[in-house]
Design a protein around this motif. Sequence first.
Motif, PDB file in Angstrom:
ATOM      1  N   PHE A  51       0.836  -1.197   0.000  1.00 51.94           N
ATOM      2  CA  PHE A  51       0.000   0.000   0.000  1.00 51.94           C
ATOM      3  C   PHE A  51       0.876   1.254   0.000  1.00 51.94           C
ATOM      4  N   GLY A  52       1.940   1.241   0.791  1.00 55.90           N
ATOM      5  CA  GLY A  52       2.878   2.364   0.794  1.00 55.90           C
ATOM      6  C   GLY A  52       3.546   2.540  -0.554  1.00 55.90           C
ATOM      7  N   MET A  53       3.885   1.428  -1.216  1.00 57.31           N
ATOM      8  CA  MET A  53       4.495   1.510  -2.536  1.00 57.31           C
ATOM      9  C   MET A  53       3.522   2.095  -3.553  1.00 57.31           C
ATOM     10  N   GLY A  54       2.273   1.672  -3.480  1.00 60.87           N
ATOM     11  CA  GLY A  54       1.263   2.214  -4.389  1.00 60.87           C
ATOM     12  C   GLY A  54       1.065   3.707  -4.194  1.00 60.87           C
ATOM     13  N   GLU A  55       1.065   4.153  -2.960  1.00 61.59           N
ATOM     14  CA  GLU A  55       0.914   5.584  -2.713  1.00 61.59           C
ATOM     15  C   GLU A  55       2.161   6.365  -3.121  1.00 61.59           C
ATOM     16  N   TRP A  56       3.317   5.752  -3.038  1.00 58.44           N
ATOM     17  CA  TRP A  56       4.541   6.410  -3.509  1.00 58.44           C
ATOM     18  C   TRP A  56       4.473   6.603  -5.024  1.00 58.44           C
ATOM     19  N   ILE A  57       3.976   5.597  -5.722  1.00 60.37           N
ATOM     20  CA  ILE A  57       3.804   5.717  -7.176  1.00 60.37           C
ATOM     21  C   ILE A  57       2.757   6.775  -7.498  1.00 60.37           C
ATOM     22  N   ASN A  58       1.711   6.861  -6.690  1.00 59.73           N
ATOM     23  CA  ASN A  58       0.622   7.807  -6.949  1.00 59.73           C
ATOM     24  C   ASN A  58       0.944   9.236  -6.523  1.00 59.73           C
ATOM     25  N   HIS A  59       2.075   9.467  -5.884  1.00 59.91           N
ATOM     26  CA  HIS A  59       2.477  10.815  -5.469  1.00 59.91           C
ATOM     27  C   HIS A  59       3.799  11.193  -6.128  1.00 59.91           C
ATOM     28  N   PRO A  60       3.825  11.359  -7.463  1.00 57.63           N
ATOM     29  CA  PRO A  60       5.090  11.712  -8.116  1.00 57.63           C
ATOM     30  C   PRO A  60       5.470  13.162  -7.828  1.00 57.63           C
ATOM     31  N   ILE A  61       6.753  13.423  -7.878  1.00 54.35           N
ATOM     32  CA  ILE A  61       7.221  14.788  -7.669  1.00 54.35           C
ATOM     33  C   ILE A  61       6.866  15.616  -8.907  1.00 54.35           C
ATOM     34  N   THR A  78       7.848  22.971  -5.925  1.00 58.50           N
ATOM     35  CA  THR A  78       7.902  21.519  -6.024  1.00 58.50           C
ATOM     36  C   THR A  78       6.936  20.932  -5.008  1.00 58.50           C
ATOM     37  N   SER A  79       6.147  19.933  -5.448  1.00 64.56           N
ATOM     38  CA  SER A  79       5.205  19.293  -4.533  1.00 64.56           C
ATOM     39  C   SER A  79       4.976  17.852  -4.970  1.00 64.56           C
ATOM     40  N   HIS A  80       4.204  17.145  -4.163  1.00 64.91           N
ATOM     41  CA  HIS A  80       3.878  15.743  -4.420  1.00 64.91           C
ATOM     42  C   HIS A  80       2.356  15.544  -4.399  1.00 64.91           C
ATOM     43  N   PRO A  81       1.610  16.166  -5.312  1.00 59.63           N
ATOM     44  CA  PRO A  81       0.160  15.949  -5.299  1.00 59.63           C
ATOM     45  C   PRO A  81      -0.178  14.536  -5.773  1.00 59.63           C
ATOM     46  N   ARG A  82      -1.312  14.033  -5.323  1.00 57.58           N
ATOM     47  CA  ARG A  82      -1.705  12.679  -5.704  1.00 57.58           C
ATOM     48  C   ARG A  82      -2.182  12.678  -7.142  1.00 57.58           C
ATOM     49  N   LYS A  83      -1.617  11.772  -7.923  1.00 57.35           N
ATOM     50  CA  LYS A  83      -2.001  11.582  -9.320  1.00 57.35           C
ATOM     51  C   LYS A  83      -2.079  10.072  -9.537  1.00 57.35           C
ATOM     52  N   ALA A  84      -3.290   9.548  -9.537  1.00 58.26           N
ATOM     53  CA  ALA A  84      -3.483   8.102  -9.613  1.00 58.26           C
ATOM     54  C   ALA A  84      -2.951   7.553 -10.928  1.00 58.26           C
ATOM     55  N   ARG A  85      -2.182   6.485 -10.815  1.00 59.02           N
ATOM     56  CA  ARG A  85      -1.632   5.794 -11.973  1.00 59.02           C
ATOM     57  C   ARG A  85      -2.022   4.328 -11.871  1.00 59.02           C
ATOM     58  N   PRO A  86      -2.097   3.627 -13.005  1.00 55.51           N
ATOM     59  CA  PRO A  86      -2.517   2.216 -12.966  1.00 55.51           C
ATOM     60  C   PRO A  86      -1.633   1.339 -12.067  1.00 55.51           C
ATOM     61  N   ALA A  87      -0.329   1.523 -12.127  1.00 55.37           N
ATOM     62  CA  ALA A  87       0.551   0.708 -11.272  1.00 55.37           C
ATOM     63  C   ALA A  87       0.322   1.030  -9.797  1.00 55.37           C
ATOM     64  N   GLY A  88       0.126   2.298  -9.485  1.00 54.65           N
ATOM     65  CA  GLY A  88      -0.136   2.683  -8.108  1.00 54.65           C
ATOM     66  C   GLY A  88      -1.451   2.125  -7.590  1.00 54.65           C
ATOM     67  N   ILE A  89      -2.477   2.165  -8.426  1.00 52.77           N
ATOM     68  CA  ILE A  89      -3.773   1.604  -8.036  1.00 52.77           C
ATOM     69  C   ILE A  89      -3.658   0.100  -7.835  1.00 52.77           C
ATOM     70  N   LEU A  94      -3.662  -4.417  -4.148  1.00 49.83           N
ATOM     71  CA  LEU A  94      -2.940  -5.588  -3.654  1.00 49.83           C
ATOM     72  C   LEU A  94      -2.652  -5.452  -2.156  1.00 49.83           C
ATOM     73  N   GLY A  95      -2.203  -4.283  -1.735  1.00 49.20           N
ATOM     74  CA  GLY A  95      -1.898  -4.058  -0.326  1.00 49.20           C
ATOM     75  C   GLY A  95      -3.132  -4.167   0.552  1.00 49.20           C
ATOM     76  N   LEU A  96      -4.217  -3.527   0.134  1.00 52.35           N
ATOM     77  CA  LEU A  96      -5.445  -3.603   0.927  1.00 52.35           C
ATOM     78  C   LEU A  96      -5.992  -5.028   0.972  1.00 52.35           C
ATOM     79  N   SER A  97      -5.864  -5.765  -0.137  1.00 55.45           N
ATOM     80  CA  SER A  97      -6.315  -7.160  -0.156  1.00 55.45           C
ATOM     81  C   SER A  97      -5.502  -8.009   0.814  1.00 55.45           C
ATOM     82  N   LEU A  98      -4.196  -7.809   0.841  1.00 53.74           N
ATOM     83  CA  LEU A  98      -3.365  -8.569   1.778  1.00 53.74           C
ATOM     84  C   LEU A  98      -3.671  -8.206   3.229  1.00 53.74           C
ATOM     85  N   ILE A  99      -3.948  -6.940   3.495  1.00 50.90           N
ATOM     86  CA  ILE A  99      -4.303  -6.525   4.857  1.00 50.90           C
ATOM     87  C   ILE A  99      -5.616  -7.171   5.277  1.00 50.90           C
TER      88      ILE A  99
END
Length: 108
Positions: A51-61, A78-89, A94-99
């Motif tokens: 889940f942390g990895m997915g959110e890192w992908i979804n918050h690009p610089i 410079t900022s890190h706004p959330r921008k949903a990407r397929p790999a991040g989703i 996957l993370g939420l399913s494992l939790i």
Amino acid sequence: MENPISKLALEHWYQVLMAAGLFLFLLSGAGLLEEFPTLPTAAIALGVFFFGMGEWINHPIQTGLIPATARFPGGVITSHPRKARPAGIFFDVLGLSLIVFGLYKLIV
């Protein structure tokens, strides 16, 4: 010899989730968490990591230029706004399913 953990750059909450998930997964795999069942604990820890990895992908610089005006000299923002990407989703799901799987196995 310096501590390698002190060199980790945990600047955002999703990076802290990844570090905590990996740390708990390693503790669980080494058998140091004897009070908790191994499979559910490992699943929850991996879920937190992914889940942390997915959110890192979804918050690009993202960097932008601010034009100069009479009252402001301009500059770069410079900022890190959330921008949903397929790999991040994918990693979020996957993370939420494992939790959820780990919590289910822990309860049942």
